[in-house]
Enzyme design. Structure first.
Site, PDB file in Angstrom:
ATOM      1  N   SER A  50       0.828  -1.205   0.000  1.00  0.00           N
ATOM      2  CA  SER A  50       0.000   0.000   0.000  1.00  0.00           C
ATOM      3  C   SER A  50       0.861   1.252   0.000  1.00  0.00           C
ATOM      4  CB  SER A  50      -0.978  -0.058   1.188  1.00  0.00           C
ATOM      5  OG  SER A  50      -2.008   0.882   1.049  1.00  0.00           O
ATOM      6  N   HIS A  94      -4.706  -1.630  -4.003  1.00  0.00           N
ATOM      7  CA  HIS A  94      -6.068  -2.056  -3.619  1.00  0.00           C
ATOM      8  C   HIS A  94      -7.056  -1.798  -4.767  1.00  0.00           C
ATOM      9  CE1 HIS A  94      -4.180  -2.321   0.228  1.00  0.00           C
ATOM     10  NE2 HIS A  94      -4.079  -1.016   0.378  1.00  0.00           N
TER      11      HIS A  94
END
Length: 239
Positions: A131, A167
């Site tokens: 991330s 994501h």
């Protein structure tokens, strides 16, 4: 021996077992294998989570019983090591956790970690993360660092001359914002990952897409005639 500059930028790396214990998944295992070391030295950087003590503890526990020497680098309230540069350059792999990529970049620049990361990358230390720990190596990408409505961050370390999306399949704002940023020229051509997928770069070139979860894929997003063109990149299984 000098190793090729290597980045593994992911939307994964760890999973929870039936008892709620954090465990290294395929992408974290791949990061370790990329070092070529029998007992790699891994440093965890929890900067993006504000150096969450719980995150640090979970990461140490995740490698219990593994042939890995684990350390961590925290910057709050002060660095936990005497010499940041020496500690970072002594590692085989650096794993950067998720959280606020904007906060991560600010703290790294404040403490000179940005320059040390470039030096580590050039020396062949494997740079990896999830991330925020994926976006940071790139020119930038969509982030929730500023609130629930995603915004652009465009001041990444740019070791890799691309934008980055994470994501991609699980957070609905990610894909359209990345498309918008690329189409408008706010970001260069960009690579993105579904949850459970990772991008392996050798030097500044994409060398492969890997997945620790069935159905996870990578993507290339390019500008084409004022719009964004997306190409699906099928992965290899992560070990």
């Amino acid at each position: 021996m000098t190793r090729t500059p290597t980045v593994l930028a992911t939307s994964g790396g760890f999973s929870y077992d039936a008892r709620g214990t954090l465990r290294p998944a395929g992408l974290a295992q791949l990061a370790l294998r990329l070092t070529g070391a029998d007992r790699p030295k891994l440093c965890f950087l929890p900067t993006a989570s504000g150096d969450s003590v719980n995150y640090v503890q979970l990461t140490y526990a995740a490698f219990a019983g593994w042939s890995v020497d684990v350390s961590h680098l925290s910057l709050f309230p002060m660095p936990n090591v005497e010499d940041i540069r020496a500690h970072v350059l002594a590692q085989d792999v650096l794993w950067v956790g998720g959280g606020s990529v904007a906060g991560l970049l600010a703290m790294w620049r404040l403490h000179g970690v940005d320059d040390v990361m470039r030096e580590a990358w050039e020396a062949g230390v494997v740079l990896a993360g999830v991330s925020a720990g994926s976006i940071c190596w790139h020119a930038g990408g969509p982030t929730d660092s500023f609130g629930p409505m995603l915004r652009a961050v465009t001041d990444g370390l740019a070791l890799l001359p691309y934008g980055n999306g994470v994501h991609y399949d699980s957070e609905e704002q990610r894909r359209p914002l990345l498309h918008h940023m690329v189409a408008d020229g706010e970001l260069p051509a960009s690579y993105a990952t579904d949850d459970g997928a990772g991008l392996l770069y050798r030097g500044t070139e994409l060398a492969g897409v890997y997945a620790e979860k069935d159905g996870a894929r990578g993507y290339l997003v390019e500008a084409a005639g004022g719009e964004a063109k997306e190409t699906v990149l099928d992965p290899q299984p992560a070990p």
